[in-house]
Write an enzyme that holds these catalytic residues in place. Structure first.
Site, mmCIF file in Angstrom:
data_model
loop_
_atom_site.group_PDB
_atom_site.id
_atom_site.type_symbol
_atom_site.label_atom_id
_atom_site.label_comp_id
_atom_site.label_asym_id
_atom_site.label_seq_id
_atom_site.Cartn_x
_atom_site.Cartn_y
_atom_site.Cartn_z
ATOM 1 N N ASP A 1 2.312 -2.840 -2.612
ATOM 2 C CA ASP A 1 2.056 -3.975 -1.728
ATOM 3 C C ASP A 1 1.642 -5.231 -2.511
ATOM 4 O OD1 ASP A 1 1.511 -5.389 0.526
ATOM 5 O OD2 ASP A 1 0.081 -3.966 1.360
ATOM 6 N N ARG B 1 -5.126 -3.270 11.160
ATOM 7 C CA ARG B 1 -4.926 -3.796 9.803
ATOM 8 C C ARG B 1 -4.246 -5.179 9.880
ATOM 9 N NH1 ARG B 1 -1.695 -2.012 4.385
ATOM 10 N NH2 ARG B 1 -3.451 -2.007 2.974
ATOM 11 N N ASP C 1 6.627 1.990 4.025
ATOM 12 C CA ASP C 1 5.295 2.274 4.572
ATOM 13 C C ASP C 1 5.242 1.910 6.059
ATOM 14 O OD1 ASP C 1 2.612 2.952 4.566
ATOM 15 O OD2 ASP C 1 2.059 1.591 2.932
ATOM 16 N N MET C 2 4.189 2.342 6.757
ATOM 17 C CA MET C 2 4.037 2.085 8.204
ATOM 18 C C MET C 2 2.559 2.287 8.505
ATOM 19 S SD MET C 2 4.308 2.703 11.582
ATOM 20 C CE MET C 2 5.390 2.518 12.963
ATOM 21 N N ASN C 3 1.810 1.176 8.574
ATOM 22 C CA ASN C 3 0.355 1.316 8.518
ATOM 23 C C ASN C 3 -0.428 1.189 9.808
ATOM 24 O OD1 ASN C 3 -0.610 1.974 5.802
ATOM 25 N ND2 ASN C 3 0.704 0.258 5.247
ATOM 26 N N ASP D 1 -3.386 9.192 1.465
ATOM 27 C CA ASP D 1 -4.076 8.174 0.670
ATOM 28 C C ASP D 1 -5.304 8.778 -0.013
ATOM 29 O OD1 ASP D 1 -2.426 6.034 0.947
ATOM 30 O OD2 ASP D 1 -3.450 5.184 2.675
HETATM 31 C C1 DGJ Z 1 -0.837 2.544 2.568
HETATM 32 C C2 DGJ Z 1 -0.236 3.463 1.541
HETATM 33 O O1 DGJ Z 1 -0.485 4.793 1.881
HETATM 34 C C3 DGJ Z 1 -0.801 3.114 0.181
HETATM 35 O O2 DGJ Z 1 -0.311 3.999 -0.784
HETATM 36 C C4 DGJ Z 1 -0.432 1.698 -0.147
HETATM 37 O O3 DGJ Z 1 0.959 1.585 -0.269
HETATM 38 C C5 DGJ Z 1 -0.945 0.753 0.923
HETATM 39 N N1 DGJ Z 1 -0.527 1.169 2.224
HETATM 40 C C6 DGJ Z 1 -0.482 -0.655 0.670
HETATM 41 O O4 DGJ Z 1 -0.818 -1.514 1.674
#
Ligand code: DGJ
Length: 704
Positions: free
Chosen positions: A342, A418, A453-455, A523
């Site tokens: 990121d 987030r 990714d997908m946060n 993570d």
């Molecule tokens: C969540 C991911 O699991 C991390 O490894 C990292 O890529 C962050 N997002 C970056 O925002």
């Protein structure tokens, strides 16, 4: 192999050791008649009769083991299909119509007795993995729309026994895939996600064993997993006649699908299996299924590379110069793939802005990404890049231009998580935007790896401009959108390896694994916690897809300090990655890391393509042990981990598994050869002391 007995109208699906049998009942239902160890003759299988009525309150049909129960009549267990026709009739009555067998696939066709609705049940025998893959197609053959309110993939039943234990995986962010076990009560247990993605909370896998009798190596285990990356549910219900039915599919919560004339709805695949050799064999069957049939074909047989990921080292604080410094050290250690995480795009200096603006940040990379990528390539490594395509920060050019591109309800606040909102992938223009920027990146730069990714999970799942009847389709359309975009990208850029990440392991399932080559497990990179996360993961998923990084000695999450060797050993049990801040490593540590990376490369074929055995669990033993054995049993790797020593206790001998009984093996640390049988019966003593000690022991066949 699929057999059919025309007189009794039964089909027997046979894999190597198991069979799954179904037939047509006297009232035209498709009922299950058997699931378990393969029987010698087709005449061994009973007929597919309905159960008998229980007074006027419970119908025989309702108690029958229907493979795909429609909601109608006196049936109260979980239906596989519930629908409303154009005339407001909310009742589906399905009867057997015909069947078809092609190679290893049986298709049974059911039709509604009045309306032009057809249901096709597909069963594929995955012979060498002892699995049955099933899904359903719902087809509208009429001229009026049909509203589907629940469409599952199917139901299975386990033999009636006094009781069953349910094993399932739950967790949370930084604590995924923890194994739980409970006895199944006379009610319903629903494992599910309503979060829009597979979720960290529960994973779509289950296992049932009779009277809690099964162990790692013995006993009957029925198990299954759902190949879907959005809202899902697996319903385990024990009725008042002690029959256990497991139904799985897309979650019907807030779901509705408008099936237009001529259209069909295809359910996700529900994969089920039976092992009479305990949980270990059940897992290994799922592992080989993934390795042979699920993972995208173009990278299926190649070994995964050792990667470096800069996230834990740098966070958002990245620059061309800083990345090059890390890349130089990574290459000197033997890393094969350098992944920039990121922070490289838009105004992305923290998590408050930039998502959606997928152009290179000029302050951090004045000349674009090319100089960095060229350098990484010159150092002999592939280059990989992080993206989060389904998301947007309100503070971004994309959102300022297209505020209507996110899921929302017009009268409601758009809840951020987030600081981000979710792009509406049910919209074609949004899907095109994502495909285009991804295609542009992959065409312009020599990128060989994408971390997708997908946060966050869903909220306010509205699509205001869609027609009323399409509003609740977004749950499914979003997932189909992700699959479709990645599929298109893979076709155009076949060299690229895709990793699925959702804040760690929030999107790991057999559906995503058809499009992504590997996943970010968690993570949580504390190598001790990882033993438990990885162990849980192994119940359903193979080691090859399980990315595991070695990160800093003092873990950011738990504040636990672990030796470099322990951290490596824990990560070497999957797809090894390095996430440590390389700038902080001493020369000795670099040397040790280099040696361990080189060792991993030697043993990687056994870890990634071999058979995995769980010997001692970190959940209930202070010594945890896992083993990986090559297909031909000629080589094995044993990993052992000591939590802590107390009272000067002697550690138990570790009994190995999966070896050739009659062969002789050389075991690292032993000066004599030992037979596989002795290694599996007496075991070996592994000398570990203190807190958090670990060993990696190589075992090689020397003769017979
Ligand atoms: C969540 C991911 O699991 C991390 O490894 C990292 O890529 C962050 N997002 C970056 O925002």
């Amino acid at each position: 192999m699929i057999k059919y007995d025309e007189n009794r109208k039964i089909w027997v699906l046979e894999a190597r050791n198991i069979s799954y049998a179904l037939g047509v009942s006297e009232t035209g239902l498709i009922n299950n008649i058997y699931f378990g160890e393969k029987l010698p003759y087709i005449s061994d299988y009973p007929e597919a009769r309905n159960s008998r009525d229980w007074a006027s309150f419970t119908s025989g049909e309702g108690r029958s083991k229907e493979e795909y129960m429609a909601w109608s009549k006196i049936k109260y267990t979980e239906p596989c299909i519930k629908a409303t026709f154009h005339d407001n009739v909310r009742d589906v009555v399905l009867k057997y119509d015909s069947f078809d067998i092609k190679d290893n696939t049986l298709t049974v066709i059911l039709k509604d007795v009045y309306y032009p609705l057809e249901v096709r049940l597909h069963y594929t025998v995955i012979e060498d993995c002892d699995l049955i893959e099933r899904y359903a197609e719902i087809i509208n053959k009429g001229t009026q729309g049909i509203r589907l309110e629940n469409v599952l993939s199917g139901s299975i039943y386990v033999p009636r026994e006094t009781s069953y234990r349910l094993s399932y995986l739950t967790g949370k962010w930084a604590g995924e895939t923890q194994l739980n076990q409970v006895m199944v009560p006379e009610t319903k247990i629903v494992l599910e996600s309503r979060r829009g993605t597979t979720s960290h909370h529960a994973n779509p896998w289950f296992a049932l064993d009779k009277n809690a009798e099964a162990t790692e190596d013995n006993g009957d285990v029925y198990f299954g997993a759902l190949a879907w990356s959005g809202n899902w549910k697996i319903v385990i219900e024990r009725d008042n006649f002690n029959l256990i039915k497991v139904s799985a599919g897309v979650n019907d919560f807030d779901f509705a699908w408008h099936l237009k004339p001529g259209e069909k709805f295809v359910t996700p695949k529900f994969i089920v299996g039976f092992s009479n050799k305990g949980f270990g064999q059940a897992s290994r069957n799922l592992h080989s299924y993934q390795l042979k049939y699920v993972l995208p074909e173009n990278h299926r047989n190649s070994l995964r590379k050792v990667l470096y990921n800069s996230w834990e080292a740098t966070g958002f604080d990245i620059s061309e110069e800083g990345q090059i410094k890390l890349a130089e050290i990574a290459a000197s250690l033997g890393v094969e793939l350098f992944v920039m995480d990121d922070g490289w795009f838009g105004a992305r200096n923290n998590d408050k802005a930039g998502l959606g603006d997928w152009y290179v940040n000029k302050e951090k990379f004045p000349n674009g990404l090319k100089p960095l990528i060229d350098k990484v390539n010159a150092l002999g490594m592939d280059f990989g890049l992080w993206v989060e395509p389904e998301m947007v920060n309100p503070d971004s050019d994309l959102y300022r231009k297209h505020p209507d591109w996110v899921y929302h309800f017009p009268t409601r606040e758009r809840t951020e998580a987030r600081n981000q909102l979710i792009l509406n992938l049910a919209r074609e223009d949004v899907r095109e935007y994502i495909y285009d920027f991804m295609d542009r990146l992959l065409s312009e730069y020599n990128i060989k790896f994408i971390k997708w990714d997908m946060n966050r999970n869903f909220s306010e799942p509205g699509y205001p401009s869609a027609p009323e009847e399409g509003q609740r389709e977004i749950w499914v359309r979003h997932v189909q959108g992700v699959y479709e975009i990645v599929d298109r990208l893979r076709k155009k850029h076949p060299d690229v390896v895709f990793q699925s990440c959702s804040g760690g392991g929030g999107r790991v399932d057999l559906g995503i694994l058809r499009y992504f080559d590997q996943v970010w497990t968690s993570d949580n990179t504390d190598a001790f916690d990882r033993l438990k996360i990885q162990e849980g993961f192994s119940y359903a998923y193979c080691a090859k897809i399980m990315e595991a990084w070695v990160t800093d000695g003092l873990n950011w999450l738990n504040g636990r300090k672990l030796s470099l060797r322990y951290r490596f050993h824990s990560s070497m049990m999957g797809n090894l990655g390095i996430g440590v801040d390389l700038m902080k490593l001493s020369e000795e540590e670099k040397q040790e890391a280099k040696e361990l990376i080189s060792l991993y490369k030697e043993i990687r074929p056994i870890i990634q393509h071999g058979q995995q055995y769980r010997l001692l669990s970190p959940r209930n033993s202070k010594v945890a042990a896992f083993m990986y054995v090559s297909e031909d049993k000629a080589e094995a790797i044993l990993f052992t981990f000591l939590h802590s020593n107390s009272f000067g206790d002697e550690l138990p001998a570790i009994r190995l598994k999966g070896l050739d009984e009659n062969a002789l093996y050389a075991v690292e640390g032993y000066d004599r050869e030992i037979s596989g049988k002795a290694l599996m019966n007496i075991g070996i003593n592994v000398d570990m002391r203190g807190d958090f000690d670990s060993r990696l022991i190589r075992i090689k066949k020397t003769g017979n």
